[in-house]
Design a protein around this motif. Sequence first.
Motif, short mmCIF file in Angstrom:
data_model
loop_
_atom_site.label_atom_id
_atom_site.label_comp_id
_atom_site.label_asym_id
_atom_site.label_seq_id
_atom_site.Cartn_x
_atom_site.Cartn_y
_atom_site.Cartn_z
N GLY A 94 0.96 -1.24 -0.03
CA GLY A 94 0.43 -0.07 0.07
C GLY A 94 0.84 1.07 0.52
N PRO A 95 1.48 1.36 0.85
CA PRO A 95 3.31 3.26 1.14
C PRO A 95 3.57 2.75 -0.36
N ALA A 96 3.99 1.34 -1.13
CA ALA A 96 4.49 2.51 -2.14
C ALA A 96 3.31 2.70 -3.28
N ALA A 97 1.92 2.12 -3.30
CA ALA A 97 1.35 2.01 -4.42
C ALA A 97 0.73 3.87 -3.99
N ALA A 98 0.82 4.24 -2.55
CA ALA A 98 0.75 5.40 -2.27
C ALA A 98 1.54 6.70 -3.03
N LEU A 99 2.61 5.71 -2.69
CA LEU A 99 4.06 6.95 -3.75
C LEU A 99 4.06 6.97 -4.96
N GLY A 100 3.51 5.94 -5.78
CA GLY A 100 3.71 6.01 -6.84
C GLY A 100 2.41 6.67 -7.48
N ILE A 101 1.52 6.53 -6.67
CA ILE A 101 0.32 7.48 -7.65
C ILE A 101 0.34 8.99 -7.35
N THR A 102 1.54 9.23 -6.37
CA THR A 102 1.47 10.71 -5.73
C THR A 102 2.17 11.15 -6.89
N LEU A 103 3.64 10.30 -7.27
CA LEU A 103 4.69 10.96 -7.78
C LEU A 103 3.67 10.88 -10.00
N CYS A 104 3.06 10.49 -9.59
CA CYS A 104 2.34 10.40 -10.72
C CYS A 104 1.60 11.38 -11.57
N LEU A 105 0.80 11.79 -10.21
CA LEU A 105 -0.73 12.56 -9.98
C LEU A 105 0.43 13.96 -10.60
N PHE A 106 1.70 14.41 -9.92
CA PHE A 106 2.16 16.05 -9.62
C PHE A 106 3.08 15.69 -11.07
N GLY A 107 3.22 14.00 -11.75
CA GLY A 107 3.94 14.42 -13.12
C GLY A 107 2.78 15.02 -14.00
N VAL A 108 2.47 13.87 -14.54
CA VAL A 108 1.45 14.62 -15.58
C VAL A 108 0.63 15.62 -15.24
N LEU A 109 0.08 16.45 -14.05
CA LEU A 109 -0.21 17.64 -13.38
C LEU A 109 0.99 18.33 -13.93
N GLY A 110 1.93 18.33 -13.70
CA GLY A 110 3.25 19.05 -14.10
C GLY A 110 3.33 19.51 -15.30
N LEU A 111 3.30 18.32 -16.29
CA LEU A 111 3.63 18.16 -17.60
C LEU A 111 2.11 19.12 -18.16
N SER A 112 1.03 18.89 -18.47
CA SER A 112 0.12 19.44 -18.66
C SER A 112 0.03 21.28 -18.38
N MET A 113 1.08 21.74 -17.62
CA MET A 113 1.14 22.94 -16.54
C MET A 113 3.14 23.64 -17.85
N VAL A 114 3.02 22.92 -18.02
CA VAL A 114 4.58 23.10 -18.19
C VAL A 114 5.45 22.41 -20.07
N GLY A 115 4.47 21.36 -20.67
CA GLY A 115 4.27 21.14 -21.38
C GLY A 115 5.58 20.34 -21.96
N PHE A 116 5.83 19.69 -23.44
CA PHE A 116 6.94 19.72 -23.54
C PHE A 116 8.53 20.23 -23.76
N GLY A 117 8.28 21.50 -24.94
CA GLY A 117 8.62 22.39 -25.28
C GLY A 117 9.62 22.93 -24.65
N GLY A 118 10.86 23.58 -24.46
CA GLY A 118 11.81 23.17 -23.99
C GLY A 118 12.61 22.37 -22.26
N MET A 119 12.88 21.11 -23.37
CA MET A 119 12.93 20.71 -22.78
C MET A 119 14.60 20.66 -22.35
N LEU A 120 15.27 20.73 -23.04
CA LEU A 120 16.78 20.90 -22.87
C LEU A 120 17.33 22.32 -22.20
N GLN A 121 16.47 23.23 -22.06
CA GLN A 121 16.71 24.70 -21.35
C GLN A 121 16.22 24.90 -20.33
N GLY A 122 15.40 23.84 -19.94
CA GLY A 122 14.92 23.73 -17.94
C GLY A 122 13.70 24.46 -17.92
N LYS A 123 13.04 24.95 -19.33
CA LYS A 123 11.60 25.68 -19.04
C LYS A 123 11.13 24.48 -17.77
#
Length: 443
Positions: free
Chosen positions: A378-407
């Motif tokens: 359960g704890p590993a799954a909870a950590l996993g879904i938390t990382l997924c949540l922030f990862g996809v929300l972060g991508l929805s805001m920053v997009g895929f552009g400027g990956m090498l520039q640290g945008k």
Amino acid sequence: MGSSVRELAAATPGTRDRYIDLLRVASLGTVVLGHWLMAVVAGDGVGNLLAVVPELQPLTWGLQIMPVFFFVGGFSHALSYRSLTRKTDGSVYAAFLRARLQRLLRPTMVFILVWGAAALLVQLLGDDGDSTGLTGTALRLVAQPLWFIGIYLAMVAFTPPLLRLHERYGWGAFAALVAGAALVDGLRFLGGVPFVEFLNFAFVWLAVHQLGFLRADGRIRMPSALAAAGLAGAAGLVAFGPYPLSMVGMPGEKVSNMAPPTLALLFHGLWLVGAVELLRTPGTRFVQRARVWRVVVAANGIAMTAFLWHLTAMLGVYGAMIALGIPLPAPASADWWAQVPVRIAVAAVVTALLVAAFRTFERPVSAAPGAAGKGGSGPAAALGITLCLFGVLGLSMVGFGGMLQGKSAMLVAVRVTAPVAVAMALIGWLLVETAGRGRRTAS
């Protein structure tokens, strides 16, 4: 594929609520169609039809149908979690997460990897992914629907505790979430408290999700009252409060009903849920037809893949028009409207091709023999879904552009870059997958 769909449709248990499946397909289909209609590309970039023609914004009160999808999610999650608790020994949290998210996260991770690789290739070829060009705009826009994935992950993660609250307090648990959303908006608009508005990503959408629990227990007995209260509440808040008319985000607006969601959007969700419940009887009769049900079964099997790639298809259509020298009429002009059916038809074909290429990742994978007998970590799954949540929300805001520039972009109160968001999403997915497999029981 046709025979398998026919077999699946024929094997459907008589107890299954087919209307819920119809709502799931119809809500996602409406979102896709709405995105295709709203996207306008001109010589100076990509815009929004609702900004060009503000008179069309009242249509969002019908087309902003994502609350229905989250309502359906609540219904399905309640049934799934209760079923697992009856079948599984010990903790079921990790198994529940994997069961509910397998067909969501696998196509999502493939989408992220493909677009992430494409963004890197674009930059290595000399394009820095500047947001003013069509390429840069595409790298940003295709990631925006990932916000939906992030919110859905949160709903799945919070299902067990919120379901327990529902079982104890019923409508009281829902009312507490509504009160939380109202308090957040009060602190935001009257108190000027910074960052508090982001709490409504939880309160607003989890309240709609909670209505699905109530539906699962047959406790929405007066849908007309729910619809009337929701419509009156949303109209009153828009008329007398600081809330905009549009129920989708608009470019440059100071206040959005969507990002972060507001109390007005929550009332909008109430009226939509009341409306679809009022249509339940004729909708159920409609989906009982064999041909209709086969279409619903087929669409449900590819719905997430189509949702993930539909903006890619539409931007590809516009890109092809520019490359071929096809004139782009002024947005909302007569010529532009005349092109709409053709653009949507071509986008549908391109989406179908992308679905054919990637739909295999949406197919469920059978659990290992004996794995259902034990809960995973359960704890590993909870950590996993938390990382997924922030990862996809972060991508929805920053997009895929400027990956090498640290945008970077601001996610709540933390800045996040695309590479970090991709890494969080992938690591989180792997944790959910491995933790949810459980341990094989001795034979």
